[in-house]
Design an enzyme around this catalytic site. Structure first.
Site, PDB file in Angstrom:
ATOM      1  N   GLU A   1      -9.403 -11.406  -4.158  1.00 41.27           N
ATOM      2  CA  GLU A   1      -8.343 -10.614  -4.799  1.00 41.27           C
ATOM      3  C   GLU A   1      -7.267 -11.494  -5.434  1.00 41.27           C
ATOM      4  O   GLU A   1      -6.204 -10.993  -5.784  1.00 41.27           O
ATOM      5  CB  GLU A   1      -7.684  -9.684  -3.769  1.00 41.27           C
ATOM      6  CG  GLU A   1      -8.579  -8.525  -3.341  1.00 41.27           C
ATOM      7  CD  GLU A   1      -7.899  -7.555  -2.378  1.00 41.27           C
ATOM      8  OE1 GLU A   1      -8.319  -6.393  -2.335  1.00 41.27           O
ATOM      9  OE2 GLU A   1      -6.950  -7.945  -1.666  1.00 41.27           O
TER      10      GLU A   1
ATOM     11  N   ALA B   1      -3.277 -10.723   3.080  1.00 38.49           N
ATOM     12  CA  ALA B   1      -2.194 -10.524   4.055  1.00 38.49           C
ATOM     13  C   ALA B   1      -2.766 -10.029   5.380  1.00 38.49           C
ATOM     14  O   ALA B   1      -2.366 -10.489   6.450  1.00 38.49           O
ATOM     15  CB  ALA B   1      -1.172  -9.529   3.506  1.00 38.49           C
ATOM     16  N   ASN B   2      -3.730  -9.105   5.317  1.00 33.91           N
ATOM     17  CA  ASN B   2      -4.338  -8.603   6.556  1.00 33.91           C
ATOM     18  C   ASN B   2      -4.991  -9.747   7.331  1.00 33.91           C
ATOM     19  O   ASN B   2      -4.848  -9.854   8.554  1.00 33.91           O
ATOM     20  CB  ASN B   2      -5.414  -7.550   6.252  1.00 33.91           C
ATOM     21  CG  ASN B   2      -4.848  -6.284   5.653  1.00 33.91           C
ATOM     22  OD1 ASN B   2      -3.650  -6.020   5.767  1.00 33.91           O
ATOM     23  ND2 ASN B   2      -5.691  -5.510   5.006  1.00 33.91           N
TER      24      ASN B   2
ATOM     25  N   ASN C   1     -19.736  -7.739   4.234  1.00 28.54           N
ATOM     26  CA  ASN C   1     -20.246  -6.569   4.949  1.00 28.54           C
ATOM     27  C   ASN C   1     -21.641  -6.271   4.403  1.00 28.54           C
ATOM     28  O   ASN C   1     -22.126  -6.961   3.502  1.00 28.54           O
ATOM     29  CB  ASN C   1     -19.272  -5.379   4.873  1.00 28.54           C
ATOM     30  CG  ASN C   1     -19.113  -4.826   3.462  1.00 28.54           C
ATOM     31  OD1 ASN C   1     -19.957  -5.046   2.593  1.00 28.54           O
ATOM     32  ND2 ASN C   1     -18.034  -4.122   3.220  1.00 28.54           N
TER      33      ASN C   1
ATOM     34  N   THR D   1     -21.233  -8.342   8.492  1.00 29.25           N
ATOM     35  CA  THR D   1     -20.698  -7.330   9.408  1.00 29.25           C
ATOM     36  C   THR D   1     -21.378  -5.997   9.092  1.00 29.25           C
ATOM     37  O   THR D   1     -21.669  -5.682   7.935  1.00 29.25           O
ATOM     38  CB  THR D   1     -19.167  -7.189   9.297  1.00 29.25           C
ATOM     39  OG1 THR D   1     -18.831  -6.712   7.992  1.00 29.25           O
ATOM     40  CG2 THR D   1     -18.461  -8.521   9.546  1.00 29.25           C
TER      41      THR D   1
ATOM     42  N   ASP E   1       0.859  -1.195   0.000  1.00 27.79           N
ATOM     43  CA  ASP E   1       0.000   0.000   0.000  1.00 27.79           C
ATOM     44  C   ASP E   1       0.893   1.242   0.000  1.00 27.79           C
ATOM     45  O   ASP E   1       1.630   1.485   0.962  1.00 27.79           O
ATOM     46  CB  ASP E   1      -0.886   0.025   1.254  1.00 27.79           C
ATOM     47  CG  ASP E   1      -2.040  -0.969   1.169  1.00 27.79           C
ATOM     48  OD1 ASP E   1      -2.368  -1.408   0.046  1.00 27.79           O
ATOM     49  OD2 ASP E   1      -2.612  -1.300   2.226  1.00 27.79           O
TER      50      ASP E   1
ATOM     51  N   ASP F   1     -11.198  -7.274   7.830  1.00 27.37           N
ATOM     52  CA  ASP F   1     -10.173  -8.336   7.753  1.00 27.37           C
ATOM     53  C   ASP F   1      -9.774  -8.806   9.148  1.00 27.37           C
ATOM     54  O   ASP F   1      -9.541  -9.999   9.370  1.00 27.37           O
ATOM     55  CB  ASP F   1      -8.939  -7.834   7.000  1.00 27.37           C
ATOM     56  CG  ASP F   1      -9.250  -7.556   5.538  1.00 27.37           C
ATOM     57  OD1 ASP F   1     -10.173  -8.185   4.993  1.00 27.37           O
ATOM     58  OD2 ASP F   1      -8.565  -6.698   4.933  1.00 27.37           O
TER      59      ASP F   1
ATOM     60  N   ARG G   1     -22.394  -1.069  13.961  1.00 22.94           N
ATOM     61  CA  ARG G   1     -23.597  -1.726  14.497  1.00 22.94           C
ATOM     62  C   ARG G   1     -23.363  -3.209  14.776  1.00 22.94           C
ATOM     63  O   ARG G   1     -24.289  -3.934  15.104  1.00 22.94           O
ATOM     64  CB  ARG G   1     -24.778  -1.498  13.557  1.00 22.94           C
ATOM     65  CG  ARG G   1     -25.280  -0.049  13.623  1.00 22.94           C
ATOM     66  CD  ARG G   1     -26.465   0.195  12.715  1.00 22.94           C
ATOM     67  NE  ARG G   1     -26.054   0.119  11.313  1.00 22.94           N
ATOM     68  CZ  ARG G   1     -26.438  -0.838  10.472  1.00 22.94           C
ATOM     69  NH1 ARG G   1     -27.262  -1.765  10.870  1.00 22.94           N
ATOM     70  NH2 ARG G   1     -26.000  -0.833   9.240  1.00 22.94           N
TER      71      ARG G   1
HETATM   72  P1  ADP Z   1     -15.556  -3.865   6.333  1.00 19.59           P
HETATM   73  O1  ADP Z   1     -14.297  -3.249   6.853  1.00 19.59           O
HETATM   74  O2  ADP Z   1     -15.322  -5.167   5.631  1.00 19.59           O
HETATM   75  O3  ADP Z   1     -16.475  -2.939   5.592  1.00 19.59           O
HETATM   76  P2  ADP Z   1     -17.246  -3.482   8.686  1.00 19.59           P
HETATM   77  O4  ADP Z   1     -17.128  -2.011   8.495  1.00 19.59           O
HETATM   78  O5  ADP Z   1     -18.614  -4.074   8.710  1.00 19.59           O
HETATM   79  O6  ADP Z   1     -16.373  -4.321   7.657  1.00 19.59           O
HETATM   80  O7  ADP Z   1     -16.515  -3.814  10.080  1.00 19.59           O
HETATM   81  C1  ADP Z   1     -16.226  -5.131  10.498  1.00 19.59           C
HETATM   82  C2  ADP Z   1     -16.412  -5.240  12.000  1.00 19.59           C
HETATM   83  O8  ADP Z   1     -15.516  -4.335  12.645  1.00 19.59           O
HETATM   84  C3  ADP Z   1     -17.795  -4.876  12.517  1.00 19.59           C
HETATM   85  O9  ADP Z   1     -18.681  -5.992  12.481  1.00 19.59           O
HETATM   86  C4  ADP Z   1     -17.485  -4.426  13.945  1.00 19.59           C
HETATM   87  O10 ADP Z   1     -17.378  -5.549  14.807  1.00 19.59           O
HETATM   88  C5  ADP Z   1     -16.102  -3.787  13.802  1.00 19.59           C
HETATM   89  N1  ADP Z   1     -16.212  -2.332  13.620  1.00 19.59           N
HETATM   90  C6  ADP Z   1     -16.202  -1.631  12.463  1.00 19.59           C
HETATM   91  N2  ADP Z   1     -16.360  -0.300  12.684  1.00 19.59           N
HETATM   92  C7  ADP Z   1     -16.456  -0.155  14.029  1.00 19.59           C
HETATM   93  C8  ADP Z   1     -16.607   0.964  14.915  1.00 19.59           C
HETATM   94  N3  ADP Z   1     -16.709   2.223  14.446  1.00 19.59           N
HETATM   95  N4  ADP Z   1     -16.667   0.725  16.251  1.00 19.59           N
HETATM   96  C9  ADP Z   1     -16.544  -0.528  16.742  1.00 19.59           C
HETATM   97  N5  ADP Z   1     -16.395  -1.622  15.969  1.00 19.59           N
HETATM   98  C10 ADP Z   1     -16.346  -1.451  14.630  1.00 19.59           C
END
Ligand code: ADP
Length: 290
Positions: free
Chosen positions: A136, A41-42, A179, A205, A12, A239, A209
């Site tokens: 990927e 990798a992550n 997600n 995810t 990156d 990840d 929330r």
């Molecule tokens: P992606 O990065 O794949 O879009 P998400 O944004 O849904 O995935 O985040 C994955 C997980 O990380 C969530 O289910 C939650 O457990 C945690 N997470 C993400 N953002 C937050 C936040 N602002 N506060 C607390 N936990 C978070």
């Protein structure tokens, strides 16, 4: 139990700019940094930090040895990371002062992984081992088929989303992780509701929330609320979540506990800037949960 991860490895490159360039414009960057990235990798680093025995199956170019070294230092077994001619996968990430960004990803060696390389690595797997994949790399379908035939549990993160890739592997996977945006794309593509998707188990995810585990075969679900933290950088949250979730499941935790562990790890990650390097260690996550 070994977790094989057929996954991308990206360099990156971050450039901080006064504004995003217009077509034809030449712009001097104010700052530059390079880091280890790529969803694969992550996830491998998250798996290793969670305490799983993880073998990465992937590829770097001639310029990528430092990335395999960094993964090895994080505890990832890189014996099945091939060094191929040409460039490593990399991302050019331009960030302007407002935080708005512009990203170019070049898949490079990640899409040059041959089915033969993946099958060679999976030959050393035993029944009960796990295969993790994202979207990927190349060779996902062949790897998933072989893993399923060998009695492995196959986990797939459908990211970045592409309907054709999901359709090609969905019959061979045991657990799908998406997600909420990817979940909506998937439902639209299949023309069904979440509960009707053709997978046995599904995790969605939902950012701040939390996340929901659906056992579609059994008709049950488990919710894991997110932990309340002040976010600094949400890159790599998904990840971190996926890596910790699979590590928890592979060590035999029930889904609700593995989801809680994953939520805590992801919450800690979002309080830190960076991706692979910012993924917390198991001891930090356990301390956070106390
Ligand atoms: P992606 O990065 O794949 O879009 P998400 O944004 O849904 O995935 O985040 C994955 C997980 O990380 C969530 O289910 C939650 O457990 C945690 N997470 C993400 N953002 C937050 C936040 N602002 N506060 C607390 N936990 C978070």
């Amino acid at each position: 139990m070994t977790v094989f991860n057929l996954g991308s490895i990206n360099a990156d490159h971050f450039y901080r700019l006064p504004h995003l360039p217009a077509p034809g414009e030449t712009l001097a960057a104010q700052d530059y940094a390079i880091g280890l990235g790529g969803k694969g990798a992550n996830q491998s680093v998250a798996l290793a930090r969670a305490g799983a025995e993880v073998r990465h199956v992937g590829a770097i170019g001639e310029d990528g040895r430092w990335m395999a070294d960094r993964m090895t230092a994080a505890g990832v077994d890189c014996r099945h990371v091939a060094e191929l001619p040409g460039a490593s996968g990399h991302a050019i990430i331009e960030v302007e002062t407002s935080g708005e960004n512009l990203i170019i990803v070049y898949p490079g060696a990640n899409r040059a992984i041959s089915p033969g390389q993946a099958l060679f690595a999976l030959n050393t797997a035993r029944a009960g081992d796990w295969l993790v994949m994202q979207n990927e790399t190349s060779a996902q379908v062949e790897a998933a088929q072989a893993a399923r035939a060998a009695g492995m549990t196959v986990v797939y993160s459908a990211a970045p989303f592409d309907a054709g890739s999901v359709r090609a592997v969905i019959d061979h996977i045991s657990l799908l992780i998406v997600n909420e945006i990817e979940a909506a794309q998937l439902c639209a593509d299949f023309g069904v509701t979440l509960q009707e998707l053709p997978v046995a188990r599904l995790v969605v995810t939902l950012g701040a929330r939390g996340a929901t585990w659906y056992d579609l075969a059994a008709g049950t679900q488990v919710s894991a609320p997110a932990f309340h933290v002040t976010p600094v950088d949400t890159t790599g949250a998904g990840d971190t979540f996926a890596g910790y979730l699979v590590a928890g499941l592979a060590e035999g935790l029930p889904p609700a506990e593995a989801m809680r562990l994953a939520s805590a790890a992801a919450a800690l990650k979002v309080t830190r800037a960076g991706t692979a390097d910012a993924i917390p260690a198991r001891a930090e996550v356990e301390a956070f949960l106390k």
